[in-house]
Each structure stands twice: as C-alpha cells, then as structure tokens.
Design an enzyme around this catalytic site. Structure first.
Site, PDB file in Angstrom:
ATOM      1  CG  ASP A  14      -1.675   1.221   1.450  1.00  0.00           C
ATOM      2  OD1 ASP A  14      -2.377   1.631   0.513  1.00  0.00           O
ATOM      3  OD2 ASP A  14      -1.590   1.812   2.545  1.00  0.00           O
ATOM      4  CG  ASP A  16      -1.324   8.188   1.435  1.00  0.00           C
ATOM      5  OD1 ASP A  16      -0.248   8.775   1.618  1.00  0.00           O
ATOM      6  OD2 ASP A  16      -2.213   8.617   0.684  1.00  0.00           O
TER       7      ASP A  16
END
Length: 237
Positions: A14, A16
């Site tokens: 991922d 953020d």
C-alpha cells in the site's frame, strides 16, 4: 523478540500509511473541503476514511453522487493533499520508518518482466505519483491505482491485479498494509498480510487478523534472492 522468516515471489505495498505519511496533507485537504461541505466531521473522517478510495469517501462524507462531480472533486481533494502538506508549517509528505532501508534492498527489483515488488494504492495515479515523488520513492513498473480497478479495497481487486501484473500467484505474494480495508483486500486476494500500526489502533487492526502485526516497516527485514524476496518479521509477542 521472536522472528519469522519466509520467502515470497513479490511484495505488494500500500502507499499512504505504509510507505509514506501524508497525514499533514490529508488533514489540510479535509479542512479545505469542510468550507464547502460544513457537515463534515473531520475527526470522524480521519479515524475511519483511511485506505478507502477518495471517490468512496466523498460519497460517504460529502454526499456526492454525480459521477462527473465525484471525479472532479476527487482530483481537487488529492491535489490539495500535496499542496497543503507543507503549508502553514506542516511537515510535508515523508517516508515512514524502515522504508528507506527497505528501498535500498529492493529498489532495483521494480522493473518488468520480473519485478519483486509493486505498489497497490487506493489513490489516483496523479496523486500517488506526486506523493511518491515528494517523498523520494521510485515508482515501480507495477503500479496499481484507483483507476485500474472497478472495486477498491476492501475488495480483492487491487492486490489480485498487482500479483497478476507481477506475474505471480497471489498466494506467493505478501501485502503490506496500515488500514483494515487494505488487510481485508489482501486476505481476500489470498495473499499473506503484514499489518502496520501507523494509522489505526491495535484493536482495529487485530480485528482484521493479519498474518503479522508490527509497528511499521522497521520491524521487517527484506533480502532479495534469485527467485524473489526473503522476508523476516520481528514481532513483540
């Protein structure tokens, strides 16, 4: 502290809350949007919206339904994350602990046809490109963004596509995530999952039952091999 070592074909990150911290910009963006949508409860949104596509958040918290308006407002929101991240003394978009060391080991493995890592984010390509550039993270050839899937996290689509584009089976990949929606996405795709405690509480993350739960990427050691990556996770339990 106990350690566990295993081997995978590819790492699916991922963005953020996993590789970079854009909290300063996200807070600034919601403050800006509250001017137009005064019913927004910023504290509630910040505690529950992370890891979900911007268009879904705008539907949920701003009441937007028109597809064209959603698209334009999503672009405005994500642009404001980058522009507000360093405004008014904020610290900008920065690397999270352990990321620099990890990138030193895997950075050169980002190219097709045999990449050993990818990024699978709920962000748009425009914002993700800007955020990664701001933090100094190289963009891998396999770069899955919100436009690439019909259903975002917690559905498995982002990580299924990431594994497919890397050329590997999902069960031979490991997902790194900081959000419950992301862990659910990775598990639904059939990947191993490593959860981080960078943006959510231990209770929230434990509820999703990741294979491992650690503070951040500093608790994970990566070593490239001829056939993938050796992953060592250090836990505090």
């Amino acid at each position: 502290m106990p350690t566990t070592t295993f081997h995978v074909d590819a790492l699916l990150f991922d963005m953020d809350g996993t590789l970079v911290d854009s909290t300063a910009g996200v807070e600034g963006a919601w403050e800006l949007f509250k001017e137009k949508y005064p019913s927004i409860d910023i504290d509630h949104v910040l505690s529950s919206a992370h890891g979900v596509r911007t268009v879904e958040n705008l539907k949920n918290y701003c009441g937007l339904t028109d597809p064209d308006e959603l698209e334009s407002e999503a672009e405005r929101f994500e642009t404001s994350i980058v522009t507000s991240a360093s405004a008014n003394g904020r610290r900008g978009i920065v690397l999270l602990p352990g990321v620099s060391t990890a990138l030193e080991e895997i950075s050169s493995g980002r190219f097709l046809p045999n990449p050993c890592w990818a990024i699978c984010t709920s962000a748009t390509k425009k914002y993700a490109t800007a955020a990664l550039g701001s933090a100094g993270v190289p963009i891998p050839d396999v770069f899955v963004t919100s436009e690439d899937v019909q259903q975002g996290k917690p559905f498995p689509d982002p990580y299924l596509l990431g594994a497919e584009k890397c050329g590997y089976k999902p069960e031979n990949c490991v997902v790194f995530e900081d959000a419950p929606a992301g862990i659910r996405s990775g598990k639904a795709a059939g990947c191993k999952t490593i959860g981080f405690l960078t943006t959510h509480s231990r209770k929230q993350m434990e509820a999703t039952q990741p294979d491992f739960l650690v503070p951040n990427l500093a608790s994970v050691s990566l070593r490239r091999t001829e056939s993938g990556v050796e992953v060592t996770v250090t836990t505090d339990l």
